[in-house]
Each structure stands twice: as C-alpha cells, then as structure tokens.
Design an enzyme around this catalytic site. Sequence first.
Site, PDB file in Angstrom:
ATOM      1  N   CYS A   1      33.251  31.209  41.896  1.00 57.31           N
ATOM      2  CA  CYS A   1      32.517  30.071  41.987  1.00 57.31           C
ATOM      3  C   CYS A   1      33.075  29.196  43.362  1.00 57.31           C
ATOM      4  CB  CYS A   1      33.102  28.932  41.053  1.00 57.31           C
ATOM      5  SG  CYS A   1      32.997  29.676  39.523  1.00 57.31           S
TER       6      CYS A   1
ATOM      7  N   ASP B   1      37.385  33.030  30.809  1.00 55.35           N
ATOM      8  CA  ASP B   1      38.888  33.074  31.375  1.00 55.35           C
ATOM      9  C   ASP B   1      39.356  31.991  31.842  1.00 55.35           C
ATOM     10  OD1 ASP B   1      36.957  33.212  33.211  1.00 55.35           O
ATOM     11  OD2 ASP B   1      38.066  34.609  34.576  1.00 55.35           O
TER      12      ASP B   1
ATOM     13  N   ILE C   1      23.311  51.759  51.729  1.00 58.64           N
ATOM     14  CA  ILE C   1      22.411  51.567  52.923  1.00 58.64           C
ATOM     15  C   ILE C   1      22.135  52.714  54.031  1.00 58.64           C
ATOM     16  CG2 ILE C   1      23.250  49.111  53.159  1.00 58.64           C
ATOM     17  CD1 ILE C   1      25.438  50.256  55.144  1.00 58.64           C
TER      18      ILE C   1
ATOM     19  N   SER D   1      33.336  46.941  44.834  1.00 60.82           N
ATOM     20  CA  SER D   1      33.550  47.456  46.125  1.00 60.82           C
ATOM     21  C   SER D   1      34.711  48.415  46.385  1.00 60.82           C
ATOM     22  CB  SER D   1      33.555  46.413  47.152  1.00 60.82           C
ATOM     23  OG  SER D   1      34.216  46.703  48.566  1.00 60.82           O
ATOM     24  N   GLY D   2      34.605  49.464  47.088  1.00 64.60           N
ATOM     25  CA  GLY D   2      35.897  50.065  47.367  1.00 64.60           C
ATOM     26  C   GLY D   2      36.944  49.648  48.357  1.00 64.60           C
TER      27      GLY D   2
END
Length: 644
Positions: A2, A99, A289, A368-369
């Site tokens: 958020c 949470d 991509i 993501s890595g």
Amino acid sequence: MCGIAGTYRWPDGKAVTDRLTDVLAHRGPDGAGRYSHPAGDGEVHLGHRRLAIIDLSDTGAQPMAKDGLVLTYNGELYNAPELRAELEGAGVRFRGTSDTEVLLEAWRRWGTDCLPRLRGMFALGVFDERTGELVLARDQLGIKPLFLLRRGEGLVFASELKALAAVTGGSLDVDHAALVASLLYYWVPDSRCAFREAEKLPPGSWLRCRPDGRVERGRFWNLRDVAAEGRQRALDGDLPDLAAVIEESTRRHLLSDVPVATFLSGGLDSSYLTALAARGRPGISAYTIGFRAEDARFEAMPDDLRYARQVAERFGVDLHEIEIAPDVLDLLPRMTYHLDEPIGDPAAINTFLICSAAREAGVKVMLSGMGADELFAGYRKHLANLIALRYQRVPGPLRRGAAAVVDRLPVATSRRGYRSVRFAKRFLSFADLPEETAFRRSYTMYDRGDLLGLIDPGLAGTVDDVLTEHADVYEDNDLDDFVNRMCLADARMFLPGLNLAYTDRSSMAASTEVRVPYVDVEVVRAAFAVPGARKIAGRQGKAVLKEAATSVLPREIVYRPKGLFSAPLRAWMSRDLSPLVREVVEDGLLVRSGFLRRDALRRMVAEDAAGQRDFSKHLWHVLTLEYWYRGATSGSGQDSPATA
C-alpha cells in the site's frame, strides 16, 4: 502492499495528510482511509491507500484501529500464520484474516520487540491512543521505503518523497551532496535524501515521537552483525542447506488471496524462483521481455528469450512476452517522477512496463529474483575484483602495454557495439587500485578526478565526503573474506539504494506489488554463512546458488552466460534521445545553474559518438538528473508526471 502517510503535531495536519494520501493513490487503488486523534497539544493524522492482497474484505482496511492501537502499514508478513497462531494461543481474538491485524496484535503484545520477529517487507506507523506516541519502523533490509520530515516538534511521513514535496509546496531545498552522490553511483544512497530536510528511515530501525516533543530512535536488526554471525557459523562448520532455505522462502512469498506471477528473464535467479513457484502454483504466469532486433544487435545483447521459453515449457508456466520498444521521450519524465529521486538505471523502465502488462492482465503480485547477485556474488564486478588481485601481480610494463592497447580500441561502430571491449576498459579503470577503491570504481560512474571535472569546483569537499562515506560503510565489518566483504557492502548500499528502490517505485507506479524471496531474513542469514570461496569458484560466480538450483533446473539454464535485466541504452542514446542530450548539454537547467560543466559534458558526448568511450549510462543519468531537478526546483512540489 500500500501507500502510507501521516502527520504528528503538524500544522493543518488533517489537510496535509489528505494531500499526502492522495499523491500516493497509485500505490493503492483499492481503497483509502483516514484516522485522526489528539496527541499532546496537537493531533495525529494517519492516511492509507490500499492495494488489497490478503483479506480482501473490509476487515483488512486501514488505518486499522482496535482497542486503542492504530496501524497504517505497507508490506506483507510471510510468517503471519505462525504469529497469528501464537497470539491466538495467548487468547487474542481476530476479526479478520489480514496480516495487518496480526501485526497490530503483535505490537500490542511485544511493542518494538515484535519487529525482529517479523519476516517480510514493511514500513509502518503505529499510534497508541493511551500514551499519545507514534512509532515509525522499516523492515530489516530496506525493501519498503519510508520518508519523513521533522520541523520543530512536528513530523510528516510518507511512502514516497514526492508526497512530502507536494505538501510542503516546493519549499524543500535540493541537497547538492545527494546529487553528487547520485552522479557517482547513478542512484542516491539510502543514507542520503535528495531534499535537505527530508530523510529515509534506515532499514532495521524505528523512530518514536512522544507528545512532549521528545524523539527516540532504535535499531532492531543490523546487517553487519548478521554477517559476523554468518562468519562464525562458517568457522563452526554450520553450513546451511541453501536449497531448502530458498525453497521455503519462495513458498512463503506465494501467500496471497489474488493471482501471483513471476519475472522470468531466463537467467538463473528468476528461473530458479519460477520453477519453485510453479510447484506451489501449477500453471503460474510469468512475464519476460525482449527488445527490438536492431536495438539488441547494436547493444550486442544476449538472446535471453529462448531460455525463458525453455523454462516456461519445462515447468508448465504461462509465459507472456513483452517487446520493449518504448517511447523513451515520453517515458523519461514519467519514470523520473515515479522514481522520486535521480536514479539512472534504465531497468526501472523494464520493471514498470512488465508490471503494467501484468496489471492489465489482472495480476497484482509479482515475484522477482532481485538480491541473489548481491548476496551470492553474481555480478561481474565481484569476479573482476578477484581477478584484479591476480592482475596486480603481473609485471608493471606488461600491464601498461595491455592498457595502452585496450585504450585505443573502439567500444562501438555506427552499426554495433563491442561489449568485450567495454568490459576490458572498465576492468583496467580499477584493476590497479586498493581494495575498497577498486570495488567502488568497479560499479560507480566516475573516479574522483572525472567527477570533480564534471561539476561545480566548489563541491570538491562534498565529493570527498561522498567517497569517505563509501569507504566507511565498506570497511565497517569484521569479515576476513574478500568476497563476503563485497557482498556485505552491496547488501548495505547497492541493494537498498538502487535495486530495491527502483523496484518498489516502478512496480507501485503500476499499482503492482513485487516480492523478493532472495531478500528474506533467513536467506540473508544463510548467505553470509557461506564462505566466499563457495560463492565464486574458479571463474564461476554464484557457485553455491547454482549448486542448489541444479536439483530443480537443467544445467544449460543454471550454467548459461549471465543475462542482463537492462536496456539497449547505446541504441536509445544514439537514436531516440540524441536531440534531447544535445539540448540538456547546451541549455539544461543543471548546466545553467552551474552544477554541471558544459565543456565536460560536450567531451563526453563527443567521445561517445566517436565510439572510443561508452558514456551511454552516464548521459542517460544526466537526463534523469536534469528532469528530476526541473521538477524539484519548479516550486510545484512535483505534482504529477504529466507536468514533469
């Protein structure tokens, strides 16, 4: 995930908080909330913009007020189920399944002592109606941002710097030391802020405001200490089961009540995560991509798409391919606005476009890595600095001869670039230097002399301060392992200052949450318990991570050449952006103000055009810095990307 904001004993706090919250609308399009209460002789106002991920009902709405405690929170807790069970065992009754409520009740029970128990990413503000105290806190590794500004006994905070700039009506002064640092690194270190009055709450820390005007600060987690503990574990032979730790982290990061997808470049890090995620969520979507063929050819970029397709087919992943052929003239001001500070990494554009495509398809959460290269020594600079130690043993005449030959080689012709020549020139620029200086030069934009020649000569002392700060951070450790010293410096500076910063801001610009399973407290603990010799083995970076991944991935993916999550900058600079570069060099605001020197920029443009030096990244950052500076000094508070 958020946007959070608020004021504490701040003049006209309600209107200011409303404005802060409105500026953050892109971070949370699913809902908005406000809260107000007396605080000493003033008031506290908390704002929230919601991106609903877990517990989509109103019981997850924020600011969340319950029995005298109020929370506005940005993030995700991946150990919320365990904390919830512990709290329920102690008699706590929950209204919903979010949470957020778990965090609120953990705070009620343990106060700031709950913070080191949290496993996830977070920035938060919690107000206690009984004591009138407001506490701000930020996660251990700096995944989530939190900016604040203090005036007298008042405080204002927000998830983004542009919100603070907007509500202060353009009254914030640019910190030229931060701009000097951004030129050096092409990003602003987490220890600095682009506006003088503002600051970033440091990772792993909290700040408490009391109604009598007192302010306290504390740390609940220190990466330096974690690295030292890891070293001792390694000495004791307590080596972690890395595959198990990463698999468990990935499983936890899939916790969501909405669809989750992954970034998939076809490289080791994203392929490993995608394969693990596909076990937990069969048929999971992934986004990758590609670039225009002529751009990729000019940049000599590897063909990553074929590896991404191979991984997707093997693990039943629904792969979405996006060609990056952006209108960079349009995207440059938009990205400069959303990035908050001058960040010159074009990978931010890739992140924004991927997240935008995912969001259009109904995906709110991406894995993501990010972080694996920093923690496991996967960047070329890590191996290059090790090679430099051996290079320094080569006789001086041979080194000077090799340097002279490489110096004469072109980095590009009018039709294509030569990556190997660029790498060789880069290596020779730092190979003879002492350890800390060499490491800094291996990833920063300029040496001291070049930087001094580029900017106002009156800022020489500022340059030295910025360089000293890097040395102080690098040398602040108890490690006797060169590779892990580099990894620690990256995890303290490069990761929060650049990669996590642009990932958060680019993804949230597209109203999308990006989670980073490698940047997890348990993965980090495991990473620093691995000796450097197992991270770089021979000429193989991330060796220990590759060993772990071979149980899941085919060897041709694990041991393929390292891919790039970047952009064809040379192609863009020589074609799309060439007129803009000339305009900024000749008549840009930074040149006219005296901050940048026109003659130095002209030399960079000429040498780049001749193909003798590769200044594409330097010039791209000059453009991002120029656009950011225009917005920052316009007096409008950087209100919107349309006017940036």
